[in-house]
Design a protein around this motif. Structure first.
Motif, mmCIF file in Angstrom:
data_model
loop_
_atom_site.group_PDB
_atom_site.id
_atom_site.type_symbol
_atom_site.label_atom_id
_atom_site.label_comp_id
_atom_site.label_asym_id
_atom_site.label_seq_id
_atom_site.Cartn_x
_atom_site.Cartn_y
_atom_site.Cartn_z
ATOM 1 N N ASN A 20 51.137 25.277 26.023
ATOM 2 C CA ASN A 20 50.701 25.934 27.244
ATOM 3 C C ASN A 20 49.219 26.298 27.185
ATOM 4 O OD1 ASN A 20 51.140 26.812 29.777
ATOM 5 N ND2 ASN A 20 52.396 28.575 29.222
ATOM 6 N N PRO A 21 48.350 25.298 26.999
ATOM 7 C CA PRO A 21 46.921 25.620 26.849
ATOM 8 C C PRO A 21 46.220 25.919 28.167
ATOM 9 C CG PRO A 21 47.219 23.270 26.773
ATOM 10 C CD PRO A 21 48.598 23.884 26.867
ATOM 11 N N ASN A 22 46.855 25.642 29.279
ATOM 12 C CA ASN A 22 46.197 25.790 30.577
ATOM 13 C C ASN A 22 46.666 27.014 31.355
ATOM 14 O OD1 ASN A 22 44.523 23.509 30.397
ATOM 15 N ND2 ASN A 22 46.248 22.186 30.889
ATOM 16 N N THR A 23 46.874 28.114 30.675
ATOM 17 C CA THR A 23 47.208 29.333 31.399
ATOM 18 C C THR A 23 45.962 30.201 31.498
ATOM 19 O OG1 THR A 23 47.954 30.508 29.426
ATOM 20 C CG2 THR A 23 49.623 29.302 30.695
ATOM 21 N N HIS A 24 45.932 30.973 32.566
ATOM 22 C CA HIS A 24 44.744 31.757 32.850
ATOM 23 C C HIS A 24 45.126 33.159 33.299
ATOM 24 C CE1 HIS A 24 42.736 27.925 32.588
ATOM 25 N NE2 HIS A 24 43.595 27.455 33.469
ATOM 26 N N ASP A 25 44.145 34.039 33.271
ATOM 27 C CA ASP A 25 44.336 35.414 33.718
ATOM 28 C C ASP A 25 43.634 35.598 35.063
ATOM 29 O OD1 ASP A 25 45.585 35.792 31.295
ATOM 30 O OD2 ASP A 25 43.913 36.875 30.387
ATOM 31 N N THR A 66 45.420 56.074 41.400
ATOM 32 C CA THR A 66 44.767 57.266 40.868
ATOM 33 C C THR A 66 43.296 57.334 41.262
ATOM 34 O OG1 THR A 66 44.272 56.132 38.788
ATOM 35 C CG2 THR A 66 46.322 57.412 38.875
ATOM 36 N N ASP A 67 42.821 56.282 41.946
ATOM 37 C CA ASP A 67 41.415 56.202 42.316
ATOM 38 C C ASP A 67 41.296 55.362 43.591
ATOM 39 O OD1 ASP A 67 38.654 56.448 42.230
ATOM 40 O OD2 ASP A 67 38.434 55.558 40.247
ATOM 41 N N ASN A 68 40.083 55.255 44.126
ATOM 42 C CA ASN A 68 39.857 54.474 45.338
ATOM 43 C C ASN A 68 39.871 52.970 45.087
ATOM 44 O OD1 ASN A 68 38.075 57.184 45.779
ATOM 45 N ND2 ASN A 68 39.192 56.542 47.601
ATOM 46 N N GLU A 69 39.929 52.588 43.822
ATOM 47 C CA GLU A 69 40.094 51.188 43.426
ATOM 48 C C GLU A 69 41.169 51.125 42.355
ATOM 49 O OE1 GLU A 69 35.606 49.350 43.990
ATOM 50 O OE2 GLU A 69 36.520 49.333 42.010
ATOM 51 N N VAL A 70 41.962 50.074 42.401
ATOM 52 C CA VAL A 70 42.981 49.836 41.382
ATOM 53 C C VAL A 70 42.782 48.420 40.876
ATOM 54 C CG1 VAL A 70 45.459 49.502 40.992
ATOM 55 C CG2 VAL A 70 44.670 51.456 42.302
ATOM 56 N N ILE A 71 42.832 48.256 39.557
ATOM 57 C CA ILE A 71 42.687 46.933 38.950
ATOM 58 C C ILE A 71 44.029 46.512 38.377
ATOM 59 C CG2 ILE A 71 41.563 45.582 37.148
ATOM 60 C CD1 ILE A 71 39.112 47.445 37.507
ATOM 61 N N LEU A 72 44.467 45.336 38.779
ATOM 62 C CA LEU A 72 45.703 44.747 38.282
ATOM 63 C C LEU A 72 45.346 43.416 37.623
ATOM 64 C CD1 LEU A 72 47.176 45.358 41.710
ATOM 65 C CD2 LEU A 72 48.361 46.263 39.748
ATOM 66 N N THR A 73 45.980 43.096 36.511
ATOM 67 C CA THR A 73 45.717 41.828 35.841
ATOM 68 C C THR A 73 47.017 41.069 35.655
ATOM 69 O OG1 THR A 73 43.820 42.806 34.685
ATOM 70 C CG2 THR A 73 44.689 40.741 33.809
ATOM 71 N N LEU A 74 47.014 39.834 36.117
ATOM 72 C CA LEU A 74 48.138 38.925 35.915
ATOM 73 C C LEU A 74 47.729 37.947 34.823
ATOM 74 C CD1 LEU A 74 48.914 38.300 39.659
ATOM 75 C CD2 LEU A 74 50.282 39.648 38.090
ATOM 76 N N THR A 75 48.577 37.778 33.828
ATOM 77 C CA THR A 75 48.245 36.935 32.688
ATOM 78 C C THR A 75 49.155 35.712 32.632
ATOM 79 O OG1 THR A 75 49.714 38.190 31.237
ATOM 80 C CG2 THR A 75 47.414 38.900 31.338
ATOM 81 N N ASP A 76 48.697 34.731 31.893
ATOM 82 C CA ASP A 76 49.476 33.510 31.611
ATOM 83 C C ASP A 76 49.902 32.762 32.866
ATOM 84 O OD1 ASP A 76 49.303 33.952 28.832
ATOM 85 O OD2 ASP A 76 51.001 35.323 28.919
ATOM 86 N N LEU A 77 48.997 32.647 33.832
ATOM 87 C CA LEU A 77 49.283 31.878 35.042
ATOM 88 C C LEU A 77 48.854 30.429 34.824
ATOM 89 C CD1 LEU A 77 47.910 34.368 37.712
ATOM 90 C CD2 LEU A 77 50.319 33.891 37.221
ATOM 91 N N PRO A 78 49.741 29.476 35.027
ATOM 92 C CA PRO A 78 49.340 28.067 34.918
ATOM 93 C C PRO A 78 48.329 27.703 36.000
ATOM 94 C CG PRO A 78 51.740 28.283 34.921
ATOM 95 C CD PRO A 78 51.169 29.626 35.275
ATOM 96 N N LYS A 79 47.536 26.689 35.726
ATOM 97 C CA LYS A 79 46.574 26.204 36.703
ATOM 98 C C LYS A 79 47.324 25.821 37.980
ATOM 99 C CE LYS A 79 44.579 22.161 35.979
ATOM 100 N NZ LYS A 79 43.639 21.105 35.566
ATOM 101 N N GLY A 80 46.762 26.219 39.131
ATOM 102 C CA GLY A 80 47.392 25.860 40.391
ATOM 103 C C GLY A 80 47.012 26.786 41.518
ATOM 104 N N ALA A 81 47.658 26.584 42.661
ATOM 105 C CA ALA A 81 47.392 27.373 43.857
ATOM 106 C C ALA A 81 48.341 28.560 43.918
ATOM 107 C CB ALA A 81 47.548 26.509 45.097
#
Length: 142
Positions: A20-25, A66-81
């Protein structure tokens, strides 16, 4: 024997990585949060057929506001739409509450900062193509 085990473990680790070398965050910054309460609920979809269908998300994530901005991170997404739908669950009932016309009464947003006019967006209105680690910003519609 130790050398053989070491080689075996190295080969196994390389094999697992090579599968699975083509996963992205994907890092998503949610902006324009006016009420500092509730949770941001995000669903990411990878097909047109599943887009905006509850329970059909490719991945989903939630984070407390908890703030006026929230950061969410999705990991290990395969290349694609992918297309993203999110809302601020102000009253923490795990539902995007709607008015009698079906319009959200809680803040909501879509990838590409798409603003629907008279109907729900389509997958291609909101799709982003992920081919590397990426960061995007999505502004809530209040």
């Amino acid at each position: 024997m130790k050398l053989t085990l070491s080689i075996l473990f190295s080969f196994l680790a390389l094999h697992i990585y090579a599968q699975n070398p083509n996963t992205h965050d994907l890092k998503i910054t949610v902006t324009n949060i006016k009420k500092l309460k509730g949770n941001i609920k995000l669903g990411i979809f990878n097909t047109e057929n599943s887009f905006l269908i509850a329970g059909k998300e490719y991945k989903s994530v939630s984070k407390k506001v908890t703030d006026n901005e929230v950061i969410l991170t999705l990991t290990d997404l395969p290349k694609g739409a992918y297309a993203i739908s999110l809302f601020q669950d102000v009253n923490t009932d795990n539902t995007c509450n709607l008015n009698f016309l079906g319009i959200p009464i809680e803040p909501y947003a879509f990838s590409n900062n798409f603003k629907p006019k008279f109907s729900k967006p389509k997958f291609n209105d909101c799709d982003i193509y992920l081919a590397k680690d990426q960061a995007i910003s999505i502004k809530l519609i209040n």
